[in-house]
Design an enzyme around this catalytic site. Structure first.
Site, PDB file in Angstrom:
ATOM      1  N   ASP A 217       7.013   4.444 -21.266  1.00 27.43           N
ATOM      2  CA  ASP A 217       7.719   5.688 -21.556  1.00 27.43           C
ATOM      3  C   ASP A 217       9.214   5.424 -21.807  1.00 27.43           C
ATOM      4  O   ASP A 217       9.849   4.673 -21.052  1.00 27.43           O
ATOM      5  CB  ASP A 217       7.556   6.620 -20.345  1.00 27.43           C
ATOM      6  CG  ASP A 217       8.039   8.026 -20.609  1.00 27.43           C
ATOM      7  OD1 ASP A 217       7.449   8.700 -21.457  1.00 27.43           O
ATOM      8  OD2 ASP A 217       9.014   8.446 -19.946  1.00 27.43           O
ATOM      9  N   GLU A 268       0.236 -13.760 -17.408  1.00 19.66           N
ATOM     10  CA  GLU A 268      -0.460 -14.450 -16.311  1.00 19.66           C
ATOM     11  C   GLU A 268      -1.918 -14.021 -16.234  1.00 19.66           C
ATOM     12  O   GLU A 268      -2.721 -14.651 -15.561  1.00 19.66           O
ATOM     13  CB  GLU A 268       0.205 -14.107 -14.972  1.00 19.66           C
ATOM     14  CG  GLU A 268       1.521 -14.790 -14.729  1.00 19.66           C
ATOM     15  CD  GLU A 268       2.132 -14.297 -13.409  1.00 19.66           C
ATOM     16  OE1 GLU A 268       1.379 -13.944 -12.464  1.00 19.66           O
ATOM     17  OE2 GLU A 268       3.371 -14.233 -13.356  1.00 19.66           O
TER      18      GLU A 268
HETATM   19  C1  NOJ Z   1       8.261  10.786 -23.216  1.00 25.38           C
HETATM   20  C2  NOJ Z   1       7.002  11.456 -22.785  1.00 25.38           C
HETATM   21  O1  NOJ Z   1       6.027  11.300 -23.783  1.00 25.38           O
HETATM   22  C3  NOJ Z   1       7.347  12.898 -22.518  1.00 25.38           C
HETATM   23  O2  NOJ Z   1       6.212  13.682 -22.299  1.00 25.38           O
HETATM   24  C4  NOJ Z   1       8.301  12.956 -21.344  1.00 25.38           C
HETATM   25  O3  NOJ Z   1       8.710  14.295 -21.170  1.00 25.38           O
HETATM   26  C5  NOJ Z   1       9.530  12.088 -21.580  1.00 25.38           C
HETATM   27  N1  NOJ Z   1       9.207  10.818 -22.116  1.00 25.38           N
HETATM   28  C6  NOJ Z   1      10.283  11.865 -20.296  1.00 25.38           C
HETATM   29  O4  NOJ Z   1       9.551  11.028 -19.447  1.00 25.38           O
END
Ligand code: NOJ
Length: 562
Positions: A217, A268
């Site tokens: 993310d 790994e």
């Molecule tokens: C990207 C994620 O896909 C989204 O849903 C989220 O709100 C933001 N990152 C923050 O984590």
């Protein structure tokens, strides 16, 4: 219609093929909205396990689970309170193990979401930081600063959060902490070795549990240069435009030092664990994330942002395949996910005027339509779905991995009508009046046409489902030969047979509204983006997104020929 598979690839869910991800069909599950086994209105892990046969029959290679970790749900689970556990609302670690075993037994790999930029404000470390003193080791895990103004009453800078409102929140003793997203999502300080070690521990924890890969993310935000004086918002935006790694918050080169450590850990394992970056960076910088010494693969959202239009699709594909070739990664393709208006709906809205597009280079993303109330008369549902089916068949023919989002196999449209009181997305609360947020693509799936919450569970679903979900239910589509569900099933099955080398050759076509490409072994994909039917080249039609008319490919349609 003749089906003539040329080669059969074997399923290798728990197997050792180090390249399984390169052309995988990956299905994104948003766990809270997939299937509710314990009937509390919220989807759960056991609910996923119960649907493994459905996932298997769909013909996928892998599933990616959005966060299922303990969370107060300030941002649908992207506010993680404990990275090495399952949210008790969704189940237990034992449930996770059972699900992983069932998925692997069905030949499916498992990708989980890692959220490293920020935790939840309920995370033990953030609670400790709040209780600790200014300058303490506990505060150094996050990004705390003194305020400005005579008595520190103003935030350290004028930066805004992605979800609207300020990016700094003040705590009881007067200090401020940084959150690029909601205030419940404090940003970690990645200069702190403890944070780096803890994430290595998390990656190992899930890898040891049999997780095959990770979706990272906001992968481009971890490394920050917060040296004083902090630039103001305008300065930040100017730097952002440079696209050269000089922005203090986004896409700094140093972030790859973190991923080099992750890569060593991934390697790994046998097969090596995979990772795909969610990094909204300039196209020229995406290859860094996809490099084999970094995360190995990166989402390209180019098709997702494009209109249904031949020239854009062609140039996006050509560019991205060249880039994949240069990095050694495979390309990624995606039309829908939990953050964007579903593609059936986007394609059914009138295209924006060129002038409206110019500002951010984006085309019709549906947000303005949602904000204006989601007027049904502006949406051509049938055309949108027809184009979505054509686009998906185009995309499933491409070399590289295809990321699909739960519900798109049912041709679901965005749920536009959600009462303010039912909304959950922080983007709605923090951005009031500017956008309504992403709840409309996160409404629990309809499994049956008539039961409570359309078979999602026996309780009312946590986001209200519209009456029209009945027509899209799995039970309805399961036996309807021409349903979108059966189109996906046939396409994914055929793709498994046809998928060979990661190659594509464009075949010249005099009609600018038609794209035609050929894969090795004689698999041809033809898409008609135009409004009138076109002749197809010679070959046996193995599949088409809508029935052919007098042997011709109708408007907004794709055919696969073998
Ligand atoms: C990207 C994620 O896909 C989204 O849903 C989220 O709100 C933001 N990152 C923050 O984590």
């Amino acid at each position: 219609m003749t089906e003539s598979p040329t080669a059969v690839l074997t399923l290798d869910g728990a197997g050792t093929d180090a390249n399984w991800w390169r052309q995988a069909a990956v299905y994104q599950i948003y766990p809270r909205s997939f299937n509710d086994a314990n009937n509390d209105g919220l989807g759960d892990i056991k609910g996923i396990t119960a649907k493994v046969p459905y996932l298997r029959e769909l013909g996928l290679d892998a599933v990616w689970l959005s966060p299922f970790y303990p969370s107060e749900l300030a941002d649908g689970g992207y506010d993680v309170a404990d990275y090495r556990n399952v949210d008790p609302k969704l189940g237990t670690l034992a449930d996770f193990d059972e699900m992983a075993a069932a998925l692997h037994a069905a030949g499916l790999k498992i990708i989980v979401d890692i959220v490293p930029n920020h935790s939840s404000d309920q995370h033990a470390w953030f609670q400790e930081a709040l209780a600790a003193e200014k300058g303490s080791a506990a505060r150094a895990r996050y990004i705390f600063r003194d305020g400005t103004g005579e008595n520190g009453e103003l935030p350290p800078s004028d930066w805004g959060s992605i979800f609207g409102g300020p990016a700094w929140t003040q705590v009881a003793d007067g200090q401020w902490y940084l959150h690029l997203f909601a205030s419940e999502q404090p940003d970690f300080n990645w200069d702190n070795r403890e944070i780096r070690d803890d994430f290595l521990k998390t990656l190992r924890f899930w890898s040891d549990r049999g997780v095959d890969g990770f979706r990272i993310d906001v992968a481009h935000a971890l490394s920050k240069d917060l040296s004083e004086p902090l630039p103001n918002k305008a300065g930040l935006q100017r730097l952002e435009k440079l696209h050269n790694g000089s922005n203090p918050l986004w896409d700094r080169d140093q972030v790859h030092e973190i991923y080099a450590e992750w890569r060593a850990l991934f390697n790994e394992y046998t097969p090596p664990r995979t990772a795909v970056a969610e990094a909204w960076v300039d196209q020229s910088r995406r290859a860094r994330y996809a490099s084999p010494t970094s995360l190995g693969q990166a989402f390209n959202f180019d098709l997702l942002m494009a209109d249904f239009e031949a020239a854009s699709f062609a140039s996006i594909v050509t560019k991205n395949l060249a880039e994949a070739n240069a990095t050694g990664a495979s390309s990624t393709w995606v039309f829908s996910n939990h953050d964007v208006v579903r593609h059936a709906t986007r394609y059914g809205l009138p295209a924006l005027a060129a002038a409206d597009n110019a500002e951010d280079g984006k085309t019709q993303d549906g947000k303005a339509w949602l904000l204006a109330g989601g007027d049904e008369s502006a949406l051509d549902r049938e055309l949108g779905l027809r184009r979505a089916r054509a686009a998906t068949l185009f995309m499933l023919g491409l070399p590289g991995s295809a990321y699909l989002y739960q519900g798109e196999e049912l041709g679901l449209h965005e749920v536009a009508q959600i009462a303010d009181a039912d909304r959950q997305d922080p983007a709605f609360f923090r951005n009031k009046g500017i956008e309504v947020g992403r709840d409309g693509c996160r409404v629990p799936l309809p499994w049956t046409a008539t039961d409570t919450s359309f078979g999602f569970g026996e309780a009312t679903a946590h986001l209200p489902q519209p009456a029209w979900f009945a027509d899209a239910a799995v039970s309805v589509q399961d036996t309807a030969a021409d349903s979108t569900l059966n189109l996906y099933r046939k396409a994914l099955e055929l793709r498994r047979h046809l998928q060979g080398a990661e190659q594509l050759d464009w075949v010249e076509n005099a009609n600018p509204d038609v794209l035609h490409f050929a894969r090795p072994d004689g698999w041809n994909v033809v898409t008609n983006f135009g409004a009138t039917a076109v002749e197809l080249p010679a070959g046996t039609v193995a599949l088409s997104s809508v029935p052919l008319v007098d042997g011709k490919l109708p408007a907004a349609a794709t055919a696969w020929l073998v």
